[in-house]
Design an enzyme around this catalytic site. Sequence first.
Site, PDB file in Angstrom:
ATOM      1  N   GLU A 215      -9.873 -49.758  30.461  1.00 26.42           N
ATOM      2  CA  GLU A 215      -8.548 -49.683  29.864  1.00 26.42           C
ATOM      3  C   GLU A 215      -7.475 -49.870  30.930  1.00 26.42           C
ATOM      4  O   GLU A 215      -7.621 -49.424  32.069  1.00 26.42           O
ATOM      5  CB  GLU A 215      -8.367 -48.343  29.159  1.00 26.42           C
ATOM      6  CG  GLU A 215      -9.229 -48.260  27.914  1.00 26.42           C
ATOM      7  CD  GLU A 215      -9.105 -46.937  27.188  1.00 26.42           C
ATOM      8  OE1 GLU A 215      -9.215 -46.963  25.952  1.00 26.42           O
ATOM      9  OE2 GLU A 215      -8.916 -45.895  27.827  1.00 26.42           O
TER      10      GLU A 215
ATOM     11  N   CYS B  38      -0.566 -49.559  34.704  1.00 28.77           N
ATOM     12  CA  CYS B  38      -1.526 -48.565  35.185  1.00 28.77           C
ATOM     13  C   CYS B  38      -2.906 -49.178  35.052  1.00 28.77           C
ATOM     14  O   CYS B  38      -3.345 -49.470  33.939  1.00 28.77           O
ATOM     15  CB  CYS B  38      -1.400 -47.291  34.347  1.00 28.77           C
ATOM     16  SG  CYS B  38      -2.602 -46.025  34.784  1.00 28.77           S
TER      17      CYS B  38
ATOM     18  N   CYS C 135     -15.931 -42.859  36.118  1.00 28.00           N
ATOM     19  CA  CYS C 135     -15.520 -42.251  37.381  1.00 28.00           C
ATOM     20  C   CYS C 135     -16.572 -41.231  37.779  1.00 28.00           C
ATOM     21  O   CYS C 135     -17.159 -40.565  36.930  1.00 28.00           O
ATOM     22  CB  CYS C 135     -14.168 -41.556  37.211  1.00 28.00           C
ATOM     23  SG  CYS C 135     -13.504 -40.880  38.758  1.00 28.00           S
TER      24      CYS C 135
ATOM     25  N   CYS D 217     -13.569 -34.501  37.628  1.00 25.23           N
ATOM     26  CA  CYS D 217     -12.538 -33.468  37.614  1.00 25.23           C
ATOM     27  C   CYS D 217     -12.598 -32.751  36.260  1.00 25.23           C
ATOM     28  O   CYS D 217     -12.784 -33.391  35.208  1.00 25.23           O
ATOM     29  CB  CYS D 217     -11.160 -34.082  37.855  1.00 25.23           C
ATOM     30  SG  CYS D 217     -11.054 -34.834  39.508  1.00 25.23           S
TER      31      CYS D 217
ATOM     32  N   CYS E  45     -10.372 -33.937  33.182  1.00 24.80           N
ATOM     33  CA  CYS E  45     -10.141 -35.377  32.962  1.00 24.80           C
ATOM     34  C   CYS E  45     -11.223 -35.969  32.076  1.00 24.80           C
ATOM     35  O   CYS E  45     -12.415 -35.805  32.322  1.00 24.80           O
ATOM     36  CB  CYS E  45     -10.113 -36.101  34.308  1.00 24.80           C
ATOM     37  SG  CYS E  45      -9.842 -37.882  34.142  1.00 24.80           S
TER      38      CYS E  45
ATOM     39  N   GLU F  46     -11.802 -43.877  40.648  1.00 27.95           N
ATOM     40  CA  GLU F  46     -11.242 -43.340  41.881  1.00 27.95           C
ATOM     41  C   GLU F  46     -11.157 -44.507  42.883  1.00 27.95           C
ATOM     42  O   GLU F  46     -12.185 -44.974  43.382  1.00 27.95           O
ATOM     43  CB  GLU F  46     -12.151 -42.207  42.386  1.00 27.95           C
ATOM     44  CG  GLU F  46     -11.931 -41.768  43.813  1.00 27.95           C
ATOM     45  CD  GLU F  46     -10.480 -41.466  44.158  1.00 27.95           C
ATOM     46  OE1 GLU F  46      -9.814 -40.692  43.443  1.00 27.95           O
ATOM     47  OE2 GLU F  46     -10.002 -42.026  45.165  1.00 27.95           O
TER      48      GLU F  46
ATOM     49  N   SER G 203      -4.061 -36.355  44.265  1.00 28.15           N
ATOM     50  CA  SER G 203      -4.308 -35.453  43.133  1.00 28.15           C
ATOM     51  C   SER G 203      -4.735 -34.103  43.689  1.00 28.15           C
ATOM     52  O   SER G 203      -5.906 -33.876  43.960  1.00 28.15           O
ATOM     53  CB  SER G 203      -5.396 -36.044  42.232  1.00 28.15           C
ATOM     54  OG  SER G 203      -4.884 -37.164  41.544  1.00 28.15           O
TER      55      SER G 203
ATOM     56  N   ASN H 134      -2.600 -33.045  29.549  1.00 22.64           N
ATOM     57  CA  ASN H 134      -2.769 -33.727  28.272  1.00 22.64           C
ATOM     58  C   ASN H 134      -4.068 -33.214  27.675  1.00 22.64           C
ATOM     59  O   ASN H 134      -5.135 -33.452  28.224  1.00 22.64           O
ATOM     60  CB  ASN H 134      -2.838 -35.239  28.480  1.00 22.64           C
ATOM     61  CG  ASN H 134      -1.520 -35.786  28.988  1.00 22.64           C
ATOM     62  OD1 ASN H 134      -0.466 -35.464  28.454  1.00 22.64           O
ATOM     63  ND2 ASN H 134      -1.568 -36.579  30.044  1.00 22.64           N
TER      64      ASN H 134
ATOM     65  N   CYS I 231      -2.296 -39.843  31.095  1.00 20.94           N
ATOM     66  CA  CYS I 231      -3.136 -39.506  32.237  1.00 20.94           C
ATOM     67  C   CYS I 231      -4.376 -38.747  31.815  1.00 20.94           C
ATOM     68  O   CYS I 231      -4.291 -37.767  31.087  1.00 20.94           O
ATOM     69  CB  CYS I 231      -2.395 -38.606  33.216  1.00 20.94           C
ATOM     70  SG  CYS I 231      -0.923 -39.329  33.846  1.00 20.94           S
TER      71      CYS I 231
HETATM   72  N1  SAH Z   1      -8.977 -40.917  40.464  1.00 26.57           N
HETATM   73  C1  SAH Z   1      -7.594 -41.040  40.859  1.00 26.57           C
HETATM   74  C2  SAH Z   1      -6.857 -41.935  39.911  1.00 26.57           C
HETATM   75  C3  SAH Z   1      -6.661 -41.355  38.517  1.00 26.57           C
HETATM   76  S1  SAH Z   1      -4.986 -40.965  38.419  1.00 26.57           S
HETATM   77  C4  SAH Z   1      -6.962 -39.660  40.971  1.00 26.57           C
HETATM   78  O1  SAH Z   1      -7.567 -38.716  40.488  1.00 26.57           O
HETATM   79  O2  SAH Z   1      -5.912 -39.529  41.583  1.00 26.57           O
HETATM   80  C5  SAH Z   1      -4.839 -40.076  37.036  1.00 26.57           C
HETATM   81  C6  SAH Z   1      -4.017 -38.822  37.285  1.00 26.57           C
HETATM   82  O3  SAH Z   1      -4.007 -38.109  36.054  1.00 26.57           O
HETATM   83  C7  SAH Z   1      -4.670 -37.923  38.316  1.00 26.57           C
HETATM   84  O4  SAH Z   1      -3.728 -37.206  39.046  1.00 26.57           O
HETATM   85  C8  SAH Z   1      -5.454 -37.012  37.426  1.00 26.57           C
HETATM   86  O5  SAH Z   1      -5.790 -35.818  38.050  1.00 26.57           O
HETATM   87  C9  SAH Z   1      -4.493 -36.814  36.283  1.00 26.57           C
HETATM   88  N2  SAH Z   1      -5.147 -36.321  35.075  1.00 26.57           N
HETATM   89  C10 SAH Z   1      -6.447 -36.395  34.767  1.00 26.57           C
HETATM   90  N3  SAH Z   1      -6.695 -35.803  33.583  1.00 26.57           N
HETATM   91  C11 SAH Z   1      -5.510 -35.354  33.130  1.00 26.57           C
HETATM   92  C12 SAH Z   1      -5.102 -34.685  31.951  1.00 26.57           C
HETATM   93  N4  SAH Z   1      -5.967 -34.380  30.993  1.00 26.57           N
HETATM   94  N5  SAH Z   1      -3.777 -34.398  31.821  1.00 26.57           N
HETATM   95  C13 SAH Z   1      -2.892 -34.736  32.770  1.00 26.57           C
HETATM   96  N6  SAH Z   1      -3.224 -35.374  33.889  1.00 26.57           N
HETATM   97  C14 SAH Z   1      -4.509 -35.676  34.078  1.00 26.57           C
END
Ligand code: SAH
Length: 363
Positions: A98, A111, A118, A122, A125, A168, A222, A298, A341
Site C-alpha cells: 500500500e 507515504c 514488516c 511493534c 502496529c 522498516e 519511532s 489509531n 499510521c
Molecule cells: N518502520 C518505520 C516506518 C513506519 S512509520 C517506523 O516504525 O518508523 C509508521 C509510523 O506510524 C511509526 O512511527 C509507527 O510507530 C507509527 N504507528 C504504527 N502503528 C500505529 C498506530 N496504530 N497508530 C499510530 N501510529 C502508529
Amino acid sequence: MTMSASAARPDAAELELDELETYLAAIGVPKFHARQIFQWIYRRGETGFEAMTDLSRELRTLLARDLAIGTPALARRERSEDGTTKFLLQLADGSFIESVFIPDTPSQTFCISTQVGCAMHCAFCLTGKMGIVRNLTAGEIAGQVRVLTRELDMHGQRFNIVLMGMGEPLHNYDATMKALRILGDEHGLAVAPRRITLSTVGVLPALERLATEPFMPNLAISLHSTTEDQRDRLVPINRKYGLKELLDACRRFPLKRRERITFEYVLLKDVNDSPDDARRLVKLLHGIKGKVNLLPLNEAAGIPFERPSNERVNRFAQILAERGVTVSVRRSRGRDIRAACGQLITESTRQRTPGRQLATMME
Ligand code: SAH
C-alpha cells in the site's frame, strides 16, 4: 502489468542513471539516451518504450525487446473523506503493498512502503502483525512514486515523500537508498533529499551507515517509550539496540544547521501517556536537536491498546512545550479507509485470489 514478461528481461526501473548508461553502452547504444529514457520514465510516467518519440523507432523496438520497465499495477484506489487516498498496488510476484497520498499538510505527501509486511512487530502496529514477507526492490520502492504521480496527475508538481508505509526502511537498506538516489536524480523526478523523510525504529548499524550517506533524507525515529523496559515490549528491536544507544546515535547524527530529528511517539492510553512519561521524554531528548511528533494511537481490531482522550494528548504536548521541546500532534488522516499510521496491512496472498484480498482490505 509487466509481470511474467519483466521477470526474464533486465528492468530499467531497477537501474540508476549511471547503471542504465552502462547497460546501453554494453549493447552499443550511445549513453546519452539514458537521460532521455529517465525523463520519459520519471517525468512523463511512461511505462513502455514505444512512446519515447525522441528515440529512433529502431532503438525503441530494440529496447522494448530487451528491457522491461517494471511498474507496480494499480489494484485498488480508495479515497478518504479528508482527501487522503490509499493505493493498493500489486507487484510482479503477485504480492500487494500500500502507498498513501496525503494532501495539503500543507504540502502534498506520498507515504510509501519499503517492504511487504514488516519484521519489527511493534505491539501497536497492524503492519507488524503481517510479519515480513519480503523486501521491496529499489524499482518497486521508487515505482510507487511513479504510479502515484501518474494516478494523481501530479507530473511537474512538488511533493514530499515519507518512508512511513509498510516496512522498516533500515531493514532493507540497500534497496531503500538506491530508490532514493533514483528518485533524487536530476534527470528524473529530482526529489530533493530535504523533501524526503525516512522513519525508523532504529536499526543501529544501518543508522550509523545512513549517517555517512551523500544523499541524506530527513530522519524520524519511532521512539514511543522513555524506559528500556517498556520499549522492549512496545518496539521489540529495543532488546537488541536499546534506547540509550539509539539516543547516543542520534546525538552523533550529522545535521545541517537548521535540521532536526523528528521523534515519533505513539500515545497509548494509560501505557506511555502520563505526565511523568512526558517529563522523562524531555530529559531523554536533552542535548539532541530534535522535535517531537505525537501520534495518538489509531485503534484497530487486534491491537490491544486504546487511544488516549484529547485532553490527555494535549496535556502531554503541553508539558513538552512548556519545557522548550517543539511538539506537534499528528492529525490522523484517512482513518476511515484504514490508511493512517500503522493501519497498512495486506495479506501475503500468493495462494489467494485478488478478490479475496480486496475483500480483506475492505473489512
Ligand atoms: N518502520 C518505520 C516506518 C513506519 S512509520 C517506523 O516504525 O518508523 C509508521 C509510523 O506510524 C511509526 O512511527 C509507527 O510507530 C507509527 N504507528 C504504527 N502503528 C500505529 C498506530 N496504530 N497508530 C499510530 N501510529 C502508529
